[in-house]
Scaffold this motif. Structure first.
Motif, PDB file in Angstrom:
ATOM      1  N   LEU A 105     -46.285  21.525 -63.628  1.00 17.70           N
ATOM      2  CA  LEU A 105     -45.027  22.132 -63.013  1.00 17.70           C
ATOM      3  C   LEU A 105     -45.347  22.136 -61.403  1.00 17.70           C
ATOM      4  N   ALA A 106     -44.143  21.910 -60.878  1.00 15.09           N
ATOM      5  CA  ALA A 106     -44.324  21.784 -59.096  1.00 15.09           C
ATOM      6  C   ALA A 106     -43.001  22.417 -58.431  1.00 15.09           C
ATOM      7  N   ILE A 107     -43.252  23.042 -57.439  1.00 13.95           N
ATOM      8  CA  ILE A 107     -42.068  23.650 -56.520  1.00 13.95           C
ATOM      9  C   ILE A 107     -42.701  23.274 -55.218  1.00 13.95           C
ATOM     10  N   MET A 108     -41.714  22.478 -54.522  1.00  9.77           N
ATOM     11  CA  MET A 108     -41.648  22.455 -53.198  1.00  9.77           C
ATOM     12  C   MET A 108     -41.023  23.278 -52.205  1.00  9.77           C
ATOM     13  N   LEU A 125     -46.309  29.080 -69.018  1.00  7.12           N
ATOM     14  CA  LEU A 125     -46.154  29.129 -67.724  1.00  7.12           C
ATOM     15  C   LEU A 125     -44.838  28.696 -67.315  1.00  7.12           C
ATOM     16  N   ALA A 126     -44.368  29.333 -65.999  1.00  8.70           N
ATOM     17  CA  ALA A 126     -43.159  29.074 -65.457  1.00  8.70           C
ATOM     18  C   ALA A 126     -43.617  29.177 -63.947  1.00  8.70           C
ATOM     19  N   MET A 127     -42.486  28.379 -63.363  1.00  8.15           N
ATOM     20  CA  MET A 127     -42.683  28.504 -61.815  1.00  8.15           C
ATOM     21  C   MET A 127     -41.113  28.399 -61.372  1.00  8.15           C
ATOM     22  N   ALA A 128     -41.135  29.211 -60.171  1.00  9.27           N
ATOM     23  CA  ALA A 128     -39.802  29.353 -59.346  1.00  9.27           C
ATOM     24  C   ALA A 128     -39.700  29.064 -58.154  1.00  9.27           C
ATOM     25  N   HIS A 129     -38.588  28.538 -57.555  1.00  6.81           N
ATOM     26  CA  HIS A 129     -38.435  28.237 -56.035  1.00  6.81           C
ATOM     27  C   HIS A 129     -37.539  29.500 -55.449  1.00  6.81           C
ATOM     28  N   ALA A 243     -46.202  21.446 -51.582  1.00  3.66           N
ATOM     29  CA  ALA A 243     -45.905  21.700 -53.117  1.00  3.66           C
ATOM     30  C   ALA A 243     -46.892  22.665 -53.672  1.00  3.66           C
ATOM     31  N   THR A 244     -46.313  23.490 -54.428  1.00  9.61           N
ATOM     32  CA  THR A 244     -47.283  24.219 -55.355  1.00  9.61           C
ATOM     33  C   THR A 244     -47.265  24.076 -56.586  1.00  9.61           C
ATOM     34  N   LEU A 245     -48.460  23.811 -57.330  1.00  6.90           N
ATOM     35  CA  LEU A 245     -48.406  23.263 -58.678  1.00  6.90           C
ATOM     36  C   LEU A 245     -49.310  23.956 -59.404  1.00  6.90           C
ATOM     37  N   ALA A 246     -48.853  23.945 -60.913  1.00  5.05           N
ATOM     38  CA  ALA A 246     -49.482  24.757 -61.910  1.00  5.05           C
ATOM     39  C   ALA A 246     -49.772  24.287 -63.301  1.00  5.05           C
TER      40      ALA A 246
END
Length: 252
Positions: A105-108, A125-129, A243-246
């Protein structure tokens, strides 16, 4: 980790069963004002330079990142489902979730908050901007709900590099967007600019995550405007994106 060091990457918390990493401006080929590891295709940088930068990043990852078209909304994309948009277009969303090991997953960002949310067993796993609009709209709560919907429990979150409380200067419309939320202490009158406020977005994010039932919230404490390693829209205007990636690991 030598490859990540060449990119000047910042590691997130060393939580078992997953990896979290944030890129910086270092290690790419883009020219000023995008120098040098710009990963954003929408900011006016040379397309070949961005492709080269993304290829360097991809070489360090288990899979191609799930890139999003971020719009300051609250939609959280199912990265394990169908790609959705036709013609190769990116999912229009400000978050994504997965239960698949190795799915990246990636958030810029370039001042907004990248937030990583996972369950205690590293199965979801989740990601948010999250800029101020996304925070006010409930993007973090939507991401937490996605993790819980997959059976996640004992939730934890990391708030990555973003604009800090000494640098986020806003007009009265931003504090008003959080009226009634009980988070008014996150905004203070600017000591030098009448009619302006300083806001603490990481603190707001932390409070919202805890209210949503996230038991562990870790803050990076890194301000993108003050730390020249990162792109900052507020500082530079015309600039790139990091980018933050996980991703989750295969079960042992």
């Amino acid at each position: 980790m030598s490859g990540w060091r060449a990119l000047g990457a910042v590691a997130g918390p060393a939580w078992a069963g997953m990896t979290i990493v944030t890129t910086t401006r270092a290690g790419g080929v883009s020219l000023a004002p995008y120098d040098s590891l710009n990963l954003g295709t929408h900011v006016g940088d040379d397309a070949l330079a961005v492709a080269t930068n993304r290829a360097r990043l991809r070489a360090l990852l288990p899979a191609e990142p799930c890139w999003l078209e971020q719009v300051h909304g609250t939609t959280v994309h199912d990265a394990d489902g169908a790609s959705g948009a036709k013609g190769g277009a990116l999912p229009i969303a400000d978050g994504a979730f997965t239960t698949t090991p190795g799915r990246v997953l990636a958030i810029m960002t370039a001042d907004c908050l990248p937030v990583v949310i996972a369950d205690g067993e590293a199965r979801v796993l989740a990601m948010a901007h999250a800029g101020w609009r996304g925070l006010a709209g409930g993007v973090l709560q939507a991401a937490v709900a996605r993790v819980r919907g997959q059976g996640g429990a004992a939730l934890r979150a990391w708030v990555g590099p973003a604009i800090g409380p000494r640098a986020f200067e806003v007009g009265p419309d931003v504090p008003e967007a959080f009226a009634g939320s009980g988070l008014s202490t996150a905004f203070i009158p600017h000591p030098e600019h009448a009619g302006k406020w300083l806001g603490d977005l990481p603190a707001i994010a932390g409070a919202m995550l805890r209210r949503a039932g996230v038991g562990t919230v870790v803050q990076s404490g890194l301000c993108t405007l003050e730390d020249a390693r990162f792109y900052s829209y507020r500082r530079d205007g015309r600039t790139g994106r990091f980018a933050t990636l996980a991703w989750l690991h295969e079960p042992a």
